[in-house]
Scaffold this active site. Structure first.
Site, short mmCIF file in Angstrom:
data_model
loop_
_atom_site.label_atom_id
_atom_site.label_comp_id
_atom_site.label_asym_id
_atom_site.label_seq_id
_atom_site.Cartn_x
_atom_site.Cartn_y
_atom_site.Cartn_z
N ASN A 190 -12.04 -0.12 -20.97
CA ASN A 190 -12.44 -0.30 -19.57
C ASN A 190 -13.05 -1.67 -19.32
O ASN A 190 -13.00 -2.18 -18.20
CB ASN A 190 -13.38 0.82 -19.13
CG ASN A 190 -12.61 2.12 -18.94
OD1 ASN A 190 -11.41 2.10 -18.68
ND2 ASN A 190 -13.29 3.25 -19.08
N HIS B 297 -14.79 9.03 -26.33
CA HIS B 297 -14.16 8.70 -25.05
C HIS B 297 -12.65 8.93 -25.08
O HIS B 297 -11.90 8.11 -25.61
CB HIS B 297 -14.50 7.23 -24.69
CG HIS B 297 -13.96 6.79 -23.38
ND1 HIS B 297 -13.56 5.51 -23.11
CD2 HIS B 297 -13.74 7.49 -22.22
CE1 HIS B 297 -13.13 5.43 -21.87
NE2 HIS B 297 -13.23 6.61 -21.31
N1 LIG Z 1 -10.99 10.01 -14.67
C1 LIG Z 1 -10.66 9.36 -15.75
O1 LIG Z 1 -9.60 8.73 -15.81
C2 LIG Z 1 -11.56 9.37 -16.96
C3 LIG Z 1 -11.08 8.89 -18.17
C4 LIG Z 1 -11.90 8.93 -19.31
C5 LIG Z 1 -13.21 9.39 -19.20
N2 LIG Z 1 -13.66 9.84 -17.99
C6 LIG Z 1 -15.04 10.31 -17.92
O2 LIG Z 1 -15.03 11.72 -17.91
C7 LIG Z 1 -16.15 12.20 -17.13
C8 LIG Z 1 -15.64 13.09 -16.03
O3 LIG Z 1 -14.71 12.37 -15.27
P1 LIG Z 1 -13.62 13.11 -14.35
O4 LIG Z 1 -12.65 12.08 -13.93
O5 LIG Z 1 -13.16 14.36 -15.01
O6 LIG Z 1 -14.55 13.46 -13.09
P2 LIG Z 1 -14.36 14.59 -11.98
O7 LIG Z 1 -15.12 14.12 -10.79
O8 LIG Z 1 -12.93 14.95 -11.82
O9 LIG Z 1 -15.09 15.84 -12.65
C9 LIG Z 1 -16.47 15.85 -12.90
C10 LIG Z 1 -16.91 17.30 -12.89
O10 LIG Z 1 -18.31 17.33 -13.24
C11 LIG Z 1 -18.90 18.34 -12.44
N3 LIG Z 1 -20.34 18.07 -12.41
C12 LIG Z 1 -21.02 17.19 -11.67
N4 LIG Z 1 -22.34 17.23 -11.96
C13 LIG Z 1 -22.48 18.18 -12.94
C14 LIG Z 1 -23.58 18.71 -13.66
N5 LIG Z 1 -24.81 18.25 -13.43
N6 LIG Z 1 -23.35 19.66 -14.58
C15 LIG Z 1 -22.10 20.11 -14.81
N7 LIG Z 1 -21.01 19.66 -14.17
C16 LIG Z 1 -21.21 18.72 -13.23
C17 LIG Z 1 -18.22 18.20 -11.08
O11 LIG Z 1 -18.36 19.39 -10.33
C18 LIG Z 1 -16.77 17.97 -11.52
O12 LIG Z 1 -16.09 19.19 -11.72
C19 LIG Z 1 -16.88 10.96 -16.63
O13 LIG Z 1 -17.93 10.63 -17.51
C20 LIG Z 1 -15.78 9.89 -16.67
O14 LIG Z 1 -16.28 8.58 -16.79
C21 LIG Z 1 -12.87 9.86 -16.87
#
Ligand SMILES: NC(=O)c1ccc[n+]([C@@H]2O[C@H](COP(=O)([O-])OP(=O)(O)OC[C@H]3O[C@@H](n4cnc5c(N)ncnc54)[C@H](O)[C@@H]3O)[C@@H](O)[C@H]2O)c1
Length: 272
Positions: A177, A127
């Site tokens: 978180n 993570h």
């Molecule tokens: N945003 C944050 O601050 C943060 C921090 C740490 C971890 N995360 C984790 O990282 C992951 C992504 O978060 P994010 O903020 O980048 O989200 P985001 O919504 O910006 O990006 C997610 C991406 O996944 C793509 N997607 C959706 N379904 C898909 C599939 N079936 N196959 C391939 N791609 C697919 C979407 O098109 C999008 O481009 C999540 O698990 C989130 O919990 C997010």
């Protein structure tokens, strides 16, 4: 998150394949990565030579099969267990037997993704925090099935990326978180109750606690949809009312006001 993690790994000298469902999106992620590296060159934090070498280590694809020979695949797709489980199932069929399959999930049960595969001993959480190139920490999440070898290999990866690692059991929210989201949710409650403006609450938490940003700026950075999913997963696990997502957060996600990524959240980013 995906392109930020790719940047970190490529800068660390690893060969990276960035995969998105559409080739245009994968190419756009490379363009974003190049822009980020260009800024670092401008600020004197990266040499042109290192920038070129980093870019040369990253390729983009829409084809999941191109990941078949990777030693580690780290998924960072939408925070929704259904698509993540499907992806783990597919990756398990495609990747060589020794590949470690990891998730960047913020809260979801890693064990459920592990059990979608025939290699639950080689699945864990890795993570990263947002923005990945800047944040020092990576939580290594160990589901009940993960082997010590897998966790040791992931420690090596995180160390090579120049990040510090903290191990945590597979429980919703992990460490950060689990502690952070009741605070963010309660900030929304305070704003709903008219205690202060969102600007006032942000200012208070920056000036009063020395936080680099206030709760509303942070929610906009994380993404309100991702934040809602995190709170739902926490509430689902613990049934603690502090985790029950506030109505305003749910309504804003329904209105597609997702924060920075949609141009509007608690603040407006459309002209920035
Ligand atoms: N945003 C944050 O601050 C943060 C921090 C740490 C971890 N995360 C984790 O990282 C992951 C992504 O978060 P994010 O903020 O980048 O989200 P985001 O919504 O910006 O990006 C997610 C991406 O996944 C793509 N997607 C959706 N379904 C898909 C599939 N079936 N196959 C391939 N791609 C697919 C979407 O098109 C999008 O481009 C999540 O698990 C989130 O919990 C997010």
């Amino acid at each position: 998150m995906g392109s930020g993690i790719a940047e970190v790994a490529a800068k660390a000298g690893l060969e990276v394949i960035l995969r998105s469902r559409k080739q245009e999106t994968a190419d756009a992620m490379i363009a974003g990565l190049e822009k980020s590296l260009a800024k670092q060159v401008e600020r004197g934090k990266l040499t042109e030579e290192d920038r070129d070498a980093t870019v040369a280590r990253v390729s983009a694809t829409s084809d999941l099969h191109e990941l078949k020979d990777c030693d580690l695949v780290l998924e960072s797709i939408v925070e929704d267990l259904g698509p993540k489980k499907e992806l783990f199932n597919e990756l398990d069929r495609i990747c060589k037997d020794s590949t470690i399959l990891a998730t960047n999930t913020s809260t979801l049960p890693v064990i459920e993704m592990a059990m979608e595969t025939g290699r639950p001993d080689k699945v864990c959480g890795v993570h990263f925090f947002n923005p990945a190139p800047m944040m020092a920490l990576v939580e290594i999440v160990k589901p009940l099935t993960a082997s010590d070898e897998t966790i040791a290999a992931v420690h090596d990866f995180v160390g090579a990326c120049g990040k510090s690692a903290v191990e945590v059991i597979d429980q919703a929210g992990f460490i950060v978180n689990n502690l952070l989201f009741p605070y963010l949710n309660n900030a929304v409650r305070m704003f709903e109750n008219g205690v202060a403006t969102k600007e006032g609450i942000d200012e208070a938490m920056k000036g009063g606690c020395n936080f680099p940003m206030g709760p509303f700026a942070l929610l906009d950075l994380v993404g309100l949809d991702t934040s809602l999913s995190i709170l739902e997963a926490l509430y689902d696990e613990f049934r603690d009312p502090n985790y029950a997502p506030r109505p305003l957060l749910k309504r804003m996600v329904a209105a597609e006001q997702l924060g920075r990524k949609s141009g509007k959240g608690f603040y407006d980013y459309s002209r920035k």
